[in-house]
Enzyme design. Structure first.
Site, PDB file in Angstrom:
ATOM      1  CB  CYS A  91      -0.883  -0.051   1.240  1.00 53.90           C
ATOM      2  SG  CYS A  91      -1.543   1.512   1.790  1.00 53.90           S
ATOM      3  CD  GLU A  92      -0.448   5.455  -3.737  1.00 52.99           C
ATOM      4  OE1 GLU A  92      -1.197   6.451  -3.765  1.00 52.99           O
ATOM      5  OE2 GLU A  92       0.144   5.032  -4.745  1.00 52.99           O
ATOM      6  CG  HIS A  93      -2.514   5.499   1.255  1.00 43.05           C
ATOM      7  ND1 HIS A  93      -3.699   4.906   0.855  1.00 43.05           N
ATOM      8  CD2 HIS A  93      -2.282   6.499   0.375  1.00 43.05           C
ATOM      9  CE1 HIS A  93      -4.172   5.535  -0.198  1.00 43.05           C
ATOM     10  NE2 HIS A  93      -3.337   6.499  -0.521  1.00 43.05           N
ATOM     11  CG  HIS A  94      -0.801   3.060   6.230  1.00 44.96           C
ATOM     12  ND1 HIS A  94      -2.022   3.076   5.586  1.00 44.96           N
ATOM     13  CD2 HIS A  94      -0.878   4.001   7.197  1.00 44.96           C
ATOM     14  CE1 HIS A  94      -2.803   3.965   6.150  1.00 44.96           C
ATOM     15  NE2 HIS A  94      -2.145   4.547   7.125  1.00 44.96           N
ATOM     16  CD  GLN A 132      -8.048  -4.669  -4.232  1.00 39.97           C
ATOM     17  OE1 GLN A 132      -7.703  -4.762  -3.050  1.00 39.97           O
ATOM     18  NE2 GLN A 132      -9.088  -5.330  -4.709  1.00 39.97           N
ATOM     19  CG  HIS A 160      -5.851  -3.659   1.364  1.00 41.94           C
ATOM     20  ND1 HIS A 160      -5.293  -2.715   0.521  1.00 41.94           N
ATOM     21  CD2 HIS A 160      -6.705  -4.386   0.587  1.00 41.94           C
ATOM     22  CE1 HIS A 160      -5.787  -2.865  -0.690  1.00 41.94           C
ATOM     23  NE2 HIS A 160      -6.653  -3.874  -0.686  1.00 41.94           N
ATOM     24  CB  CYS A 162      -2.955  -0.221   5.585  1.00 40.43           C
ATOM     25  SG  CYS A 162      -4.105  -0.387   4.220  1.00 40.43           S
TER      26      CYS A 162
END
Length: 200
Positions: A91-94, A132, A160, A162
């Site tokens: 995941c690009e956020h976490h 995703q 996920h 995250c």
């Protein structure tokens, strides 16, 4: 990135820039542990090499896997489908793991591609920092743009990290995304057929 390389006495290993190893040591220290203790001494290099592998998709163009096609298919003009393709992304956020499977289908116009190439396209995009929804679109768009089929359908199911390992900490929840193009978007019967073949 500086030219200083972390010392390593094991030949053949990917060189690790010192600033990358130092960043990982900083994260270990910030998390509350001691990067100089025995069990963590080699962790910065291991983590750096692991992330180089996780993100190797940045070093390739997934579309290249669709360059070689075949026109001699014995008159076959029905759906081509690859199901249950496992993948792992982050995941690009976490930067937490995304683990799932994909179903990829297309309706050829006049040429087909080796089935392993569909999995390679998926992995090429998955081995990058992702969401995703974008992963689903990138795989479908790549096949649409390079094979010029009558239709493309991509469905991805994933869990996920995250969501399971932090924040709300809910386990067993899967996310499903899909992208339909061409006849699979415009014709309801074709869409039902491909989703049925995918098991939906």
């Amino acid at each position: 990135m500086s030219g200083t390389i972390e010392p390593d006495d094991r030949p053949g290993k990917l060189p690790v820039p010192t600033e990358v190893a130092d960043a990982i040591r900083t994260l270990i220290r910030w998390s509350g542990d001691d990067p100089s203790r025995e069990g963590l001494l080699d962790t910065p290099k291991r983590v750096a090499r692991a992330w180089a592998e996780y993100c190797q998709g940045y070093k390739e163009n997934p579309a290249q896997h669709l360059d070689r096609t075949f026109e001699e298919v014995g008159g076959y003009d029905e759906i081509v489908l690859l199901r249950d393709i496992p993948f792992q992304s982050h995941c690009e956020h976490h930067m937490a793991p995304i683990v799932g499977k994909a179903a990829i289908a297309y309706l050829p116009s006049d040429r087909v591609v080796g089935i392993s190439k569909l999995a390679r396209v998926l992995h090429g995009y998955a081995q990058r920092l992702q969401v995703q929804e974008r992963l689903t679109a990138e795989v479908a768009d790549c096949i649409w743009d390079h094979l010029h089929p009558q239709g493309v359908a991509v469905v991805i199911e994933a869990q996920h990290g995250c969501m399971t390992g932090r924040g709300v900490r809910v386990h067993g929840v899967g996310m499903t995304t899909s992208r339909m193009m061409g006849v699979f978007r415009d014709d309801e019967r074709s869409r039902r057929e491909v989703l049925s073949l995918m098991g939906y």
